[in-house]
Scaffold this motif. Structure first.
Motif, PDB file in Angstrom:
ATOM      1  N   ASP A 164       2.403   2.278  -2.384  1.00 18.50           N
ATOM      2  CA  ASP A 164       2.202   2.842  -3.719  1.00 18.50           C
ATOM      3  C   ASP A 164       0.720   2.983  -4.063  1.00 18.50           C
ATOM      4  O   ASP A 164       0.367   3.152  -5.236  1.00 18.50           O
ATOM      5  CB  ASP A 164       2.881   1.955  -4.770  1.00 18.50           C
ATOM      6  CG  ASP A 164       4.389   1.903  -4.607  1.00 18.50           C
ATOM      7  OD1 ASP A 164       4.972   2.952  -4.267  1.00 18.50           O
ATOM      8  OD2 ASP A 164       4.978   0.826  -4.793  1.00 18.50           O
ATOM      9  N   SER A 165      -0.147   2.921  -3.071  1.00 14.22           N
ATOM     10  CA  SER A 165      -1.582   3.047  -3.314  1.00 14.22           C
ATOM     11  C   SER A 165      -1.910   4.417  -3.910  1.00 14.22           C
ATOM     12  O   SER A 165      -1.220   5.410  -3.649  1.00 14.22           O
ATOM     13  CB  SER A 165      -2.355   2.855  -2.005  1.00 14.22           C
ATOM     14  OG  SER A 165      -3.718   3.181  -2.156  1.00 14.22           O
ATOM     15  N   VAL A 166      -2.989   4.485  -4.673  1.00 13.81           N
ATOM     16  CA  VAL A 166      -3.429   5.773  -5.224  1.00 13.81           C
ATOM     17  C   VAL A 166      -4.099   6.617  -4.143  1.00 13.81           C
ATOM     18  O   VAL A 166      -4.295   7.822  -4.333  1.00 13.81           O
ATOM     19  CB  VAL A 166      -4.404   5.565  -6.402  1.00 13.81           C
ATOM     20  CG1 VAL A 166      -3.716   4.855  -7.549  1.00 13.81           C
ATOM     21  CG2 VAL A 166      -5.645   4.788  -5.964  1.00 13.81           C
ATOM     22  N   ASP A 167      -4.445   6.002  -3.016  1.00 14.28           N
ATOM     23  CA  ASP A 167      -5.128   6.700  -1.926  1.00 14.28           C
ATOM     24  C   ASP A 167      -4.097   7.206  -0.922  1.00 14.28           C
ATOM     25  O   ASP A 167      -3.408   6.403  -0.276  1.00 14.28           O
ATOM     26  CB  ASP A 167      -6.098   5.731  -1.237  1.00 14.28           C
ATOM     27  CG  ASP A 167      -6.929   6.415  -0.159  1.00 14.28           C
ATOM     28  OD1 ASP A 167      -6.670   7.594   0.152  1.00 14.28           O
ATOM     29  OD2 ASP A 167      -7.831   5.750   0.393  1.00 14.28           O
ATOM     30  N   PRO A 168      -3.981   8.528  -0.745  1.00 16.18           N
ATOM     31  CA  PRO A 168      -3.009   9.063   0.219  1.00 16.18           C
ATOM     32  C   PRO A 168      -3.234   8.550   1.637  1.00 16.18           C
ATOM     33  O   PRO A 168      -2.276   8.321   2.382  1.00 16.18           O
ATOM     34  CB  PRO A 168      -3.222  10.577   0.139  1.00 16.18           C
ATOM     35  CG  PRO A 168      -3.808  10.805  -1.208  1.00 16.18           C
ATOM     36  CD  PRO A 168      -4.665   9.607  -1.478  1.00 16.18           C
ATOM     37  N   SER A 190       0.797  -1.224   0.000  1.00 15.24           N
ATOM     38  CA  SER A 190       0.000   0.000   0.000  1.00 15.24           C
ATOM     39  C   SER A 190       0.829   1.273   0.000  1.00 15.24           C
ATOM     40  O   SER A 190       0.272   2.370  -0.034  1.00 15.24           O
ATOM     41  CB  SER A 190      -0.954   0.003   1.205  1.00 15.24           C
ATOM     42  OG  SER A 190      -1.919  -1.010   1.071  1.00 15.24           O
ATOM     43  N   ARG A 207      -1.564   5.297   1.920  1.00 14.31           N
ATOM     44  CA  ARG A 207      -0.101   5.415   1.964  1.00 14.31           C
ATOM     45  C   ARG A 207       0.377   5.823   3.358  1.00 14.31           C
ATOM     46  O   ARG A 207       1.350   5.283   3.879  1.00 14.31           O
ATOM     47  CB  ARG A 207       0.392   6.409   0.904  1.00 14.31           C
ATOM     48  CG  ARG A 207       0.074   5.988  -0.521  1.00 14.31           C
ATOM     49  CD  ARG A 207       0.935   6.707  -1.538  1.00 14.31           C
ATOM     50  NE  ARG A 207       0.764   8.140  -1.582  1.00 14.31           N
ATOM     51  CZ  ARG A 207      -0.175   8.781  -2.280  1.00 14.31           C
ATOM     52  NH1 ARG A 207      -1.073   8.087  -2.970  1.00 14.31           N
ATOM     53  NH2 ARG A 207      -0.237  10.101  -2.300  1.00 14.31           N
ATOM     54  N   ASP A 250       6.366  12.674  -1.151  1.00 11.99           N
ATOM     55  CA  ASP A 250       5.059  12.265  -1.665  1.00 11.99           C
ATOM     56  C   ASP A 250       4.273  13.476  -2.174  1.00 11.99           C
ATOM     57  O   ASP A 250       4.446  14.602  -1.701  1.00 11.99           O
ATOM     58  CB  ASP A 250       4.271  11.563  -0.561  1.00 11.99           C
ATOM     59  CG  ASP A 250       3.084  10.777  -1.088  1.00 11.99           C
ATOM     60  OD1 ASP A 250       3.238   9.550  -1.282  1.00 11.99           O
ATOM     61  OD2 ASP A 250       2.026  11.379  -1.316  1.00 11.99           O
TER      62      ASP A 250
END
Length: 217
Positions: free
Chosen positions: A27-31, A25, A34, A58
């Protein structure tokens, strides 16, 4: 898996030591995911300095802020980039982290002095003054002394920050500040009257970290 369940699984991963779940996670698209992944890795003792350094760059302020807070116990990590961040809450957290590190580079010290003297946000000046006091470097003393003549909250913080120092100028500033009567119109104000959606999401995520297995009546 929906977003809410994903975040909950990340919280549980931190408590159960599921390193791969957390690393996947980063590299997840959801901050929010991350920053929770960072917290999970930290909780299980698997977070590396390299993880924190990457997170400090980030795209999301919520992740950079989390990374800055985690740098507090990692003196090998410079928080200079976070002290130069465009987001005030990241800068404030980085100033606190620098104070926790206690030993910082000349560049970080210079940035803290600059913030203490010139930041337009009083919270940043206060955080920088507190950090300079925790670090205890004589080069930060003039900025702390300047804080003794700033707004009430900063003056109080500056007096505490004088603790590592001595000398006539320190005694004089401490005396002037402590003898100053409080302003009758001064009342503490909350940091902000509204909370951004992203910050609410972070708050809920951090609360979930504390209680990953809620019970229902």
């Amino acid at each position: 898996m929906n977003a809410e369940n994903h975040l909950r699984q990340l919280v549980i991963a931190g408590h159960e030591g599921s390193e791969q779940t957390a690393r996947d996670s980063l590299d997840s698209v959801d901050p929010a995911a991350r920053q929770l992944a960072l917290g999970a890795l930290h909780r299980m003792g698997k977070l590396t300095d390299a993880d924190v350094r990457v997170a400090l760059t980030d795209a999301a302020a919520v992740v950079r802020r989390r990374a800055a807070s985690l740098a507090a116990t990692r003196p090998a990590i410079s928080v200079l980039s976070a002290l130069l961040d465009e987001e005030a809450t990241v800068v404030e957290t980085a100033a606190w982290a620098a104070g926790e590190q206690e030993t910082v580079s000349d560049d970080v010290l210079a940035r803290l002095v600059d913030l203490a003297l010139t930041a337009t946000d009083p919270l940043l000046r206060e955080a920088a003054v507190a950090a300079l006091g925790a670090i205890g470097d004589e080069r930060g003393l003039p900025a702390i002394l300047a804080g003794c003549a700033d707004k009430p909250n900063i003056r109080r913080r500056a007096v505490l920050a004088l603790a590592p120092f001595s000398g006539a100028a320190v005694d004089s500033a401490r005396g002037r500040t402590l003898d100053r009567p409080p302003h009758p119109a001064h009342t503490p104000q909350p940091r902000c009257s509204t909370m951004k959606p992203a910050d609410r999401k972070e708050l809920f995520a951090r609360l979930a970290e504390l209680n990953p297995h809620p019970t229902t009546e």
